[in-house]
Write a protein that holds these residues in place. Sequence first.
Motif, PDB file in Angstrom:
ATOM      1  N   GLN A  95       0.851  -1.190   0.000  1.00 48.08           N
ATOM      2  CA  GLN A  95       0.000   0.000   0.000  1.00 48.08           C
ATOM      3  C   GLN A  95       0.883   1.235   0.000  1.00 48.08           C
ATOM      4  OE1 GLN A  95      -3.027   0.155   3.024  1.00 48.08           O
ATOM      5  NE2 GLN A  95      -3.667   2.231   2.462  1.00 48.08           N
ATOM      6  N   SER A  96       0.523   2.228  -0.798  1.00 45.05           N
ATOM      7  CA  SER A  96       1.356   3.419  -0.925  1.00 45.05           C
ATOM      8  C   SER A  96       0.498   4.666  -0.977  1.00 45.05           C
ATOM      9  CB  SER A  96       2.218   3.328  -2.184  1.00 45.05           C
ATOM     10  OG  SER A  96       1.435   3.596  -3.337  1.00 45.05           O
ATOM     11  N   GLU A  97       1.155   5.812  -0.906  1.00 48.18           N
ATOM     12  CA  GLU A  97       0.558   7.073  -1.301  1.00 48.18           C
ATOM     13  C   GLU A  97       0.847   7.253  -2.785  1.00 48.18           C
ATOM     14  OE1 GLU A  97      -1.268   8.818   0.732  1.00 48.18           O
ATOM     15  OE2 GLU A  97      -0.832   7.486   2.429  1.00 48.18           O
ATOM     16  N   GLU A  98       0.147   8.177  -3.436  1.00 47.90           N
ATOM     17  CA  GLU A  98       0.343   8.330  -4.868  1.00 47.90           C
ATOM     18  C   GLU A  98       1.780   8.692  -5.215  1.00 47.90           C
ATOM     19  OE1 GLU A  98      -1.308  11.462  -8.088  1.00 47.90           O
ATOM     20  OE2 GLU A  98      -2.788  10.003  -7.379  1.00 47.90           O
ATOM     21  N   ASN A  99       2.382   9.570  -4.443  1.00 43.41           N
ATOM     22  CA  ASN A  99       3.732  10.035  -4.750  1.00 43.41           C
ATOM     23  C   ASN A  99       4.755   9.594  -3.719  1.00 43.41           C
ATOM     24  OD1 ASN A  99       2.696  11.460  -7.024  1.00 43.41           O
ATOM     25  ND2 ASN A  99       2.050  13.111  -5.650  1.00 43.41           N
ATOM     26  N   SER A 100       4.445   8.562  -2.971  1.00 39.56           N
ATOM     27  CA  SER A 100       5.369   8.013  -1.977  1.00 39.56           C
ATOM     28  C   SER A 100       5.178   6.502  -1.959  1.00 39.56           C
ATOM     29  CB  SER A 100       5.096   8.615  -0.597  1.00 39.56           C
ATOM     30  OG  SER A 100       5.969   8.069   0.369  1.00 39.56           O
ATOM     31  N   ILE A 101       6.080   5.811  -2.637  1.00 38.11           N
ATOM     32  CA  ILE A 101       5.965   4.366  -2.837  1.00 38.11           C
ATOM     33  C   ILE A 101       7.002   3.670  -1.968  1.00 38.11           C
ATOM     34  CG2 ILE A 101       6.043   2.508  -4.539  1.00 38.11           C
ATOM     35  CD1 ILE A 101       5.468   4.663  -6.689  1.00 38.11           C
ATOM     36  N   PRO A 102       6.596   2.860  -0.995  1.00 37.48           N
ATOM     37  CA  PRO A 102       7.556   2.213  -0.095  1.00 37.48           C
ATOM     38  C   PRO A 102       8.271   1.023  -0.741  1.00 37.48           C
ATOM     39  CG  PRO A 102       5.321   1.618   0.532  1.00 37.48           C
ATOM     40  CD  PRO A 102       5.195   2.632  -0.581  1.00 37.48           C
ATOM     41  N   VAL A 103       9.072   1.349  -1.740  1.00 31.14           N
ATOM     42  CA  VAL A 103       9.921   0.394  -2.441  1.00 31.14           C
ATOM     43  C   VAL A 103      11.334   0.965  -2.408  1.00 31.14           C
ATOM     44  CG1 VAL A 103      10.431  -0.607  -4.712  1.00 31.14           C
ATOM     45  CG2 VAL A 103       8.073  -0.482  -3.916  1.00 31.14           C
ATOM     46  N   PRO A 104      12.360   0.128  -2.208  1.00 29.70           N
ATOM     47  CA  PRO A 104      13.739   0.637  -2.129  1.00 29.70           C
ATOM     48  C   PRO A 104      14.182   1.349  -3.397  1.00 29.70           C
ATOM     49  CG  PRO A 104      13.617  -1.609  -1.293  1.00 29.70           C
ATOM     50  CD  PRO A 104      12.282  -1.316  -1.921  1.00 29.70           C
ATOM     51  N   ASN A 105      15.200   2.162  -3.268  1.00 30.75           N
ATOM     52  CA  ASN A 105      15.765   2.895  -4.398  1.00 30.75           C
ATOM     53  C   ASN A 105      16.353   1.950  -5.445  1.00 30.75           C
ATOM     54  OD1 ASN A 105      15.239   5.222  -2.941  1.00 30.75           O
ATOM     55  ND2 ASN A 105      17.367   5.595  -2.383  1.00 30.75           N
TER      56      ASN A 105
END
Length: 200
Positions: free
Chosen positions: A91-101
Amino acid sequence: MGAHKFHGDIAKLDRPERQQVLPVDTLIASMGDVTEVTAVADLGCGTGYLSLPLAQHIAENGIVYAVDINPEMLSVLRERATHIDNIQVIQSEENSIPVPNGIIDVSFLVTVFHELEDPSKFLLELRRISKPVHRVIVVDWNQVQGEMGPPLEERIPEADAIRFFRNWGYGLTHKFTPSPYMYGLVFLVSTCRPLDRCWM
């Protein structure tokens, strides 16, 4: 952009008619050779219409990050993905995705681009999670009225989508046509650093 987000009956996402409008095999084939693909992001994955078959398709090589802002849809997907080892439901925000760089090879935006509140901010976040060389596959609604899809005035014309990505340094490698109702665009970036904005 961002005028229309899907808030309807989740069951509609699994209607047989959707396969006629968005054939999964065609979407997956747009990736081409996946031998070197280790991570795919399905951004706006919903209940897993694409994520689940995509995970099966790349099972020998990599993982699918199934990302959405809607917890109800993700709850359905988690149940469906119980026995699938190479899918992560996020689950994420539209402009904040909790996936590593810097880990994503290919990102799918399937009927997502027209929903974005701020496409530039979203693309910066997509660039952050992606490898320096990566592809973005955009599938969205044509200006053709049908039983499915947002109002015509809220759709993003294909030419506008191409212009937007080119302005961010992406080259259009090819187009494909999932159905008369949809356009498909495959973009590649390989010349810019992940967080740079560059112009063609």
